[in-house]
Design an enzyme around this catalytic site. Sequence first.
Site, PDB file in Angstrom:
ATOM      1  N   ARG A 258       0.828  -1.111  -0.065  1.00  0.00           N
ATOM      2  CA  ARG A 258      -0.159   0.069  -0.030  1.00  0.00           C
ATOM      3  C   ARG A 258       0.799   1.323   0.051  1.00  0.00           C
ATOM      4  O   ARG A 258       1.975   1.387   0.804  1.00  0.00           O
ATOM      5  CB  ARG A 258      -0.898  -0.032   1.229  1.00  0.00           C
ATOM      6  CG  ARG A 258      -1.812  -1.204   1.277  1.00  0.00           C
ATOM      7  CD  ARG A 258      -3.010  -1.089   2.334  1.00  0.00           C
ATOM      8  NE  ARG A 258      -3.731  -2.480   2.255  1.00  0.00           N
ATOM      9  CZ  ARG A 258      -4.608  -2.713   3.168  1.00  0.00           C
ATOM     10  NH1 ARG A 258      -4.769  -1.776   4.075  1.00  0.00           N
ATOM     11  NH2 ARG A 258      -5.299  -3.695   3.085  1.00  0.00           N
ATOM     12  N   ARG A 273       1.701   1.468  10.199  1.00  0.00           N
ATOM     13  CA  ARG A 273       1.206   2.042   8.937  1.00  0.00           C
ATOM     14  C   ARG A 273       2.702   1.854   8.039  1.00  0.00           C
ATOM     15  O   ARG A 273       3.411   2.717   8.124  1.00  0.00           O
ATOM     16  CB  ARG A 273       0.795   3.342   8.929  1.00  0.00           C
ATOM     17  CG  ARG A 273       0.135   3.539   7.793  1.00  0.00           C
ATOM     18  CD  ARG A 273      -0.483   5.351   7.738  1.00  0.00           C
ATOM     19  NE  ARG A 273      -1.451   5.383   8.931  1.00  0.00           N
ATOM     20  CZ  ARG A 273      -2.780   5.337   8.793  1.00  0.00           C
ATOM     21  NH1 ARG A 273      -3.323   5.171   7.625  1.00  0.00           N
ATOM     22  NH2 ARG A 273      -3.404   5.678   9.892  1.00  0.00           N
ATOM     23  N   GLU A 345      -7.277  -0.669  14.783  1.00  0.00           N
ATOM     24  CA  GLU A 345      -7.662  -1.520  13.858  1.00  0.00           C
ATOM     25  C   GLU A 345      -6.549  -2.715  13.537  1.00  0.00           C
ATOM     26  O   GLU A 345      -5.593  -2.771  13.287  1.00  0.00           O
ATOM     27  CB  GLU A 345      -8.027  -1.186  12.477  1.00  0.00           C
ATOM     28  CG  GLU A 345      -8.833  -2.113  11.543  1.00  0.00           C
ATOM     29  CD  GLU A 345      -8.717  -1.750  10.346  1.00  0.00           C
ATOM     30  OE1 GLU A 345      -8.827  -2.580   9.337  1.00  0.00           O
ATOM     31  OE2 GLU A 345      -8.774  -0.486  10.022  1.00  0.00           O
ATOM     32  N   SER A 348     -10.746  -6.335   9.938  1.00  0.00           N
ATOM     33  CA  SER A 348     -12.059  -5.665   9.250  1.00  0.00           C
ATOM     34  C   SER A 348     -12.561  -7.161   8.506  1.00  0.00           C
ATOM     35  O   SER A 348     -11.892  -7.761   7.918  1.00  0.00           O
ATOM     36  CB  SER A 348     -11.875  -4.360   8.498  1.00  0.00           C
ATOM     37  OG  SER A 348     -11.156  -4.789   7.175  1.00  0.00           O
ATOM     38  N   ARG A 385       0.516  -6.413  11.414  1.00  0.00           N
ATOM     39  CA  ARG A 385       0.266  -5.222  12.537  1.00  0.00           C
ATOM     40  C   ARG A 385      -0.107  -5.842  13.929  1.00  0.00           C
ATOM     41  O   ARG A 385       0.073  -5.315  14.989  1.00  0.00           O
ATOM     42  CB  ARG A 385      -0.945  -4.346  11.851  1.00  0.00           C
ATOM     43  CG  ARG A 385      -1.227  -3.249  13.037  1.00  0.00           C
ATOM     44  CD  ARG A 385      -2.463  -2.414  12.716  1.00  0.00           C
ATOM     45  NE  ARG A 385      -2.246  -1.525  11.617  1.00  0.00           N
ATOM     46  CZ  ARG A 385      -2.880  -0.529  10.953  1.00  0.00           C
ATOM     47  NH1 ARG A 385      -4.363  -0.356  11.833  1.00  0.00           N
ATOM     48  NH2 ARG A 385      -2.867   0.215  10.309  1.00  0.00           N
TER      49      ARG A 385
END
Length: 420
Positions: A258, A273, A345, A348, A385
């Site tokens: 990403r 991140r 988070e 999801s 993460r």
Amino acid sequence: MIDLSILREDPDVVRASQRARGEDDGVVDRLLALDAERRSAIAAADNLRAEQKQLGKQIGKASGDEREELLTRGKELAARVKDAEVEQNRAGAEFEELHTAVPNVIHPEVPAGGEDDYTVLKHVGTPAEFDFEPADHLALAEGLGALDMERGAKVSGARFYFLTGIGAQLQLALLNLAAAQATEKGFTLMIPPVLVRPEVMSGTGFLGEHDSEVYRLPDDDLYLVGTSEVPLAGYHSDEILDLSGGPRRYAGWSSCFRREAGSYGKDTRGIIRVHQFDKVEMFVFCRPEDAEAEHANLLSWEEEMLAKIEVPYRVIDTAAGDLGTSAARKYDCEAWVPTQRAYRELTSTSNCTTFQARRLAVRHRDAEGRTRTAATLNGTLATTRWIVAILENHQQPDGSVRVPEALRPFLGNREYLTPG
């Protein structure tokens, strides 16, 4: 793409969805107008082609002056057909462009608003209160010899890293635990390609407003995936599935990439991140009427994994404005990060209804044998993460970290990760 039957029969539902997302609801009227224009152009071209076909039969039977007259009419009609087909293609292209730009219609229970307007559905576990000053995950990882950010930046730039020694082992243990659970639950384990064609990336809804997040290789016209959801969604593109025996469930283990465009200055410390990480992702094809129940299943399996790493977490119902293009509803599980005094988070799960499958032409046959668009769902089972939450929540005063019991068989039955 959204279901056109909803647009035509209940446009107010689409308007309400657009407003809840913070999007322009005027797009509905424009899309309806283009749909009518497109259908009118198709009908006009079809009528002219039928007339042309009938005229061709008459020409075959005619002779002399009558034949010459009909041939002249035929040339005129051919020109009209050509013009009608140009109009049909134009109207179709304009409709298609707008249709693919409209995000999925949200579930009626999704909260309206943006990133901060989520609804907390439940809390699980109690955040620990340490009798010492807790270290953050980067300090802990460096003390354990598990992470090297400095050399990651030297080799690849900011937001890259090396997982080293026990850090690499910890990630493999975590992902193997996720893979084992997925297999136990009946998922087919997959290691998919991480480069995909534009039509697959677009079909899953990750281009358009999200294309700034995606890495592209222009010389090859391929995209690096940000989640194995993308190749798994494309796995059955242009196919008709047999779903009579229940959903098709896949679990993809892949590296993910990403660009993190627009996140400069956010979470620059450590691995919260980053540009590259590994993940095990659940992906499901099912009948649309089964999608909501399957969404609950995915959430329960995510929670089962979180219980295995023994961290406090909460479940939120994500607000409409924070949903991706394809999602009709999304639940996030957020783990407590002690040094940030906040939930972040970790997983999801999204119900994408028929939105992706319609773009990718994934269908199934209903009980009457009719072809119908399938539904797709996805959910995270573990990512890099998660190391953040494991290290921070299980740290000890001496800088060691207690290994959650479920992870121990994948780490040589270690009870603690120790500095040194």
